[in-house]
Structures are given as structure tokens and as C-alpha cells.
Design a protein around this motif. Structure first.
Motif, PDB file in Angstrom:
ATOM      1  N   THR A 372       0.835  -1.357  -0.083  1.00  0.00           N
ATOM      2  CA  THR A 372      -0.007   0.155  -0.368  1.00  0.00           C
ATOM      3  C   THR A 372       1.035   0.859   0.124  1.00  0.00           C
ATOM      4  O   THR A 372       0.053   2.405   0.037  1.00  0.00           O
ATOM      5  N   ALA A 373       2.279   0.861  -0.137  1.00  0.00           N
ATOM      6  CA  ALA A 373       2.668   2.035  -0.599  1.00  0.00           C
ATOM      7  C   ALA A 373       2.008   2.985  -1.115  1.00  0.00           C
ATOM      8  O   ALA A 373       2.849   4.674  -0.789  1.00  0.00           O
ATOM      9  N   GLY A 374       1.600   3.536  -1.955  1.00  0.00           N
ATOM     10  CA  GLY A 374       1.156   4.560  -2.859  1.00  0.00           C
ATOM     11  C   GLY A 374       0.264   5.277  -2.419  1.00  0.00           C
ATOM     12  O   GLY A 374       0.022   5.978  -3.309  1.00  0.00           O
ATOM     13  N   GLU A 375      -0.800   5.167  -1.377  1.00  0.00           N
ATOM     14  CA  GLU A 375      -1.762   5.412  -0.601  1.00  0.00           C
ATOM     15  C   GLU A 375      -1.674   6.022  -0.081  1.00  0.00           C
ATOM     16  O   GLU A 375      -0.426   6.625   1.369  1.00  0.00           O
ATOM     17  N   ASP A 376      -1.858   7.565   0.538  1.00  0.00           N
ATOM     18  CA  ASP A 376      -2.054   9.025   1.263  1.00  0.00           C
ATOM     19  C   ASP A 376      -2.725   8.694   2.077  1.00  0.00           C
ATOM     20  O   ASP A 376      -4.801   9.675   1.070  1.00  0.00           O
ATOM     21  N   PRO A 377      -3.271   8.288   2.657  1.00  0.00           N
ATOM     22  CA  PRO A 377      -4.767   8.511   3.509  1.00  0.00           C
ATOM     23  C   PRO A 377      -4.816  10.063   3.949  1.00  0.00           C
ATOM     24  O   PRO A 377      -5.920  10.931   4.438  1.00  0.00           O
ATOM     25  N   ARG A 378      -3.785  10.750   4.170  1.00  0.00           N
ATOM     26  CA  ARG A 378      -3.906  12.215   4.427  1.00  0.00           C
ATOM     27  C   ARG A 378      -3.957  12.959   3.398  1.00  0.00           C
ATOM     28  O   ARG A 378      -4.035  14.721   3.580  1.00  0.00           O
ATOM     29  N   ALA A 379      -3.953  12.489   1.895  1.00  0.00           N
ATOM     30  CA  ALA A 379      -3.782  13.278   0.841  1.00  0.00           C
ATOM     31  C   ALA A 379      -4.728  14.236   0.742  1.00  0.00           C
ATOM     32  O   ALA A 379      -4.536  15.710   0.703  1.00  0.00           O
ATOM     33  N   GLU A 380      -6.206  13.760   1.150  1.00  0.00           N
ATOM     34  CA  GLU A 380      -7.518  14.869   1.034  1.00  0.00           C
ATOM     35  C   GLU A 380      -7.567  16.042   1.780  1.00  0.00           C
ATOM     36  O   GLU A 380      -7.760  16.681   1.980  1.00  0.00           O
TER      37      GLU A 380
END
Length: 388
Positions: A372-380
Motif C-alpha cells: 500500500t506504499a502508493g496510498e496516502d490517507p492524508r491527501a484529501e
């Protein structure tokens, strides 16, 4: 409480509510103030104790629709310490000192002899004189009880020891040790004496010779000293209904002090205090509980066993991707309502993060992080912050 106090005190101001407050608003204000100034929370604070008594007294009046109506009507008539006659009185205003008007008459419970005594004496209709020779209602008593969380939800029968004034047993309430008091010659048994006030009105005061009893003891009782009243203590079993909440005030009719001369007993008011529970909380008719779940259960979903208060555990299905803090509902597992049905159990999910990991578990999480390295839960979150 004297009738004078009944009219002079501003109970709306004591509770901090407007005069057009609803019953719910009065109840809410009382509970908030009762918790703040309760003696248990203010050990040794005399001012807080006195404030608590004022709050309870105000709630006793405003929390009872009948008493509140009498109070509002009396305040409207005597609001400024003066009596204003209606049409036909020439528009005149008769001003009285309230201390003289009510003569310091005290009532056993509630508001002295009631407003009928005030108006009867004021217009010389014999209201106060006649009521004193008739049966008199007993005093209202207030007590407190502390329940466990479970007892409050399920209901409980608790012993209460109460002290109040009651007819003296030694003289059967006569005040005379021989049981043969004589009628007071000064007031002729009415307990009141009239005095002129000018303006065509006649005011009444308690008789100074018999202290308002209408009787004189030739041989005063050694126990009650001729008053006919003595302190009485008793223990009674009181049933607290299921579903009571902290700070609730329960009225038990006819469980107060005994009446005089065959009059009915007063009422008993019980203020309930509820202890906290280590697991469950409460929101109205619903119970609350926080249940820890693993990251795997929250991410993949599963079944979670949840404890209930005094009953078997229930199993709730956790949907895949359940976020931390989500609340689910177990119906019918809450507090008892007035109609006998039950509220719900509100279950809040709390994702538990392990402090120690085995080597195998750590390797699995490292593999998950890589996947899941490409996911950023804080982007939004950052995008929204820039756009605001």
C-alpha cells in the motif's frame, strides 16, 4: 416554608430559567444545578449546601404544575408586596408589609395553610380560623438514595430511614399529658386572632396564647412540651422504579409525615444518585459501551461479541472497512422506558493497536506497507486545507 417565603422568593431566578420555561427546561436546569451544588460534591461547603436547599425548594414548586400555578397567581397578586383590588375598589392600592400580612405562620409542608388561608384571613371570611380546627395534611419529606448503575437500570427496593414531626404518641397529639386540653379562650379554638389594618380589612395573626393550635394544655406533656408534636423516626422500604437517572426526583404520595387530626400524610420526595459503571455509560434510554477490535477485524470485517448489562452477550457483524469510532446498535439492550420497553445498546468500535508484535506479525505488516506504499490517507486533508 411560610406563605410569605412562597410569594417573596423568585424561584425562576434560583433555577436560572425564564417565567415561561417548559417543564423540560425546568427539569434540565434543576438537574444541572443539583449536580453542581450537591453536598456530596462540596464536602464542608456550607454555601453550596444552602444553595442546594434553595435549588431543591425551587424545583419542588416549579416542578409541580399545580404548585407552579398557585405560585404564579400569588406572585401576580402580591408581586410588589401590595394588594390591588379589582374594579369597584376605586383603583386604590393597599400596601402591606408582607411580614405583617402573613404573621409568620408556618406550614408543615408545602405552603402553610395554602393560599386559602391568606385570602380567607385577608377578607375576614374565616379561612385561616376554620382550617386550623380541621384535619391538617402531613409534612412533605425529602430524602436521598444512592444506587448502583445496575440498580438504577433494573429498579431496586431500598431501605430509607426518615425523621419528621408527627403527633406525639405520649399525649396522642393533644399536648396535654392527661389528654384533656381546653379550648383557648383568647381565640376560641380558631388558633387565630384578628387585628384591624385600616381600609375596612381585617388581618389575622397566630394566637399568642396557644401558638396557633386552638388548644391550651393545662398539664403540658413532658415529651412534646405541650406542642402536640414530637420527632418521629422510621425506616421504610421504598421501591425505586427501573430506568431512573442520576439526579431524578421521585414523588411517593402519602409516604411523608403523618397528618394531624385525621388529615392525610404528606408526600415523600426521593432524589436519586447513580454511581458510574466501569464498562457501561448512558444516554437517555440508551446504554453505551466501547468495544476494542483488532485492525484485521476492522479492515476485513467479522463478528464481535459484545457484553450487555445483566444479560447474555450479543454478537454484532462488523462490516469490512469499519472505521475507528463507528457506533453500531444492539436493539432492546438499553434502559427500561416508562412504557416498559427498553432502549438500545450503542456499541462504539475502537481499533486496538498492539504494543508488541511477533516476528511473523511484523513481517506481515511490512509486506502490507509495501503493498500500500502508493496510498496516502492524508491527501484529501491537505487538499481541503489549501482550498479553505
Amino acid at each position: 416554608m411560610s406563605t410569605k417565603d412562597f410569594i417573596e422568593k423568585d424561584y425562576y431566578k434560583v433555577l436560572g430559567v425564564p417565567k415561561d420555561a417548559t417543564e423540560a427546561e425546568i427539569k434540565k436546569a434543576y438537574r444541572k444545578l443539583a449536580r453542581e451544588f450537591h453536598p456530596d460534591a462540596n464536602k464542608g461547603n456550607a454555601k453550596a449546601e444552602e444553595r442546594f436547599k434553595e435549588i431543591s425548594e425551587a424545583n419542588d414548586v416549579l416542578g409541580d404544575p399545580k404548585k407552579r400555578k398557585e405560585y404564579d397567581e400569588a406572585r401576580a397578586l402580591f408581586g410588589n408586596g401590595g394588594f390591588r383590588p379589582g374594579p369597584g375598589a376605586g383603583g386604590a392600592t393597599f400596601n402591606f408589609d408582607l411580614g405583617d400580612l402573613f404573621g409568620g405562620a408556618q406550614g408543615g409542608g408545602g405552603f402553610g395553610g395554602g393560599l386559602g388561608d391568606v385570602f380567607g384571613g385577608l377578607f375576614n371570611r374565616g379561612g385561616a380560623g376554620t382550617t386550623r380546627t380541621q384535619p391538617r395534611r402531613g409534612q412533605d419529606i425529602e430524602s436521598e438514595v444512592t444506587l448502583s448503575f445496575t440498580e438504577a437500570i433494573e429498579g431496586a427496593t431500598v431501605p430509607l430511614r426518615m425523621s419528621s414531626q408527627a403527633p406525639c404518641k405520649a399525649c396522642s397529639g393533644t399536648g396535654d399529658k392527661n389528654g384533656t386540653p381546653r379550648v383557648c379562650p383568647t381565640c376560641v379554638g380558631t388558633g387565630q386572632v384578628a387585628r384591624g389594618s385600616g381600609g375596612g380589612f381585617s388581618l389575622t395573626d397566630p394566637c399568642p396564647d396557644c401558638k396557633g393550635r386552638g388548644l391550651i394544655a393545662e398539664h403540658p406533656c413532658e415529651i412534646c412540651k405541650g406542642s402536640g408534636r414530637a420527632k418521629s423516626s422510621r425506616t421504610m422500604q421504598v421501591r425505586i422504579p427501573a430506568g431512573v437517572s442520576d439526579g431524578q426526583r421521585i414523588r411517593l404520595r402519602g409516604k411523608g409525615a403523618p397528618g394531624e387530626r385525621g388529615g392525610p400524610a404528606g408526600d415523600l420526595y426521593v432524589v436519586v444518585h447513580v454511581k458510574e459503571h466501569p464498562v457501561f455509560g448512558r444516554k437517555g434510554d440508551n446504554l453505551t459501551v466501547t468495544v476494542p477490535v483488532t485492525f484485521v477485524e476492522a479492515a476485513l470485517g467479522g463478528e464481535v461479541r459484545v457484553p450487555t448489562l445483566g444479560g447474555p452477550a450479543v454478537t454484532l457483524k462488523l462490516p469490512p472497512g469499519t472505521p475507528n469510532g463507528r457506533t453500531m446498535r444492539a436493539r432492546g439492550k438499553g434502559a427500561v422506558r416508562k412504557d416498559g420497553t427498553r432502549g438500545d445498546l450503542l456499541v462504539t468500535v475502537e481499533v486496538s493497536v498492539p504494543k508488541d508484535l511477533s516476528g511473523k506479525a511484523r513481517d506481515a505488516l511490512e509486506a502490507y506497507r509495501e503493498a500500500t506504499a502508493g496510498e496516502d490517507p492524508r491527501a484529501e486533508l491537505f487538499q481541503a486545507a489549501k482550498g479553505a
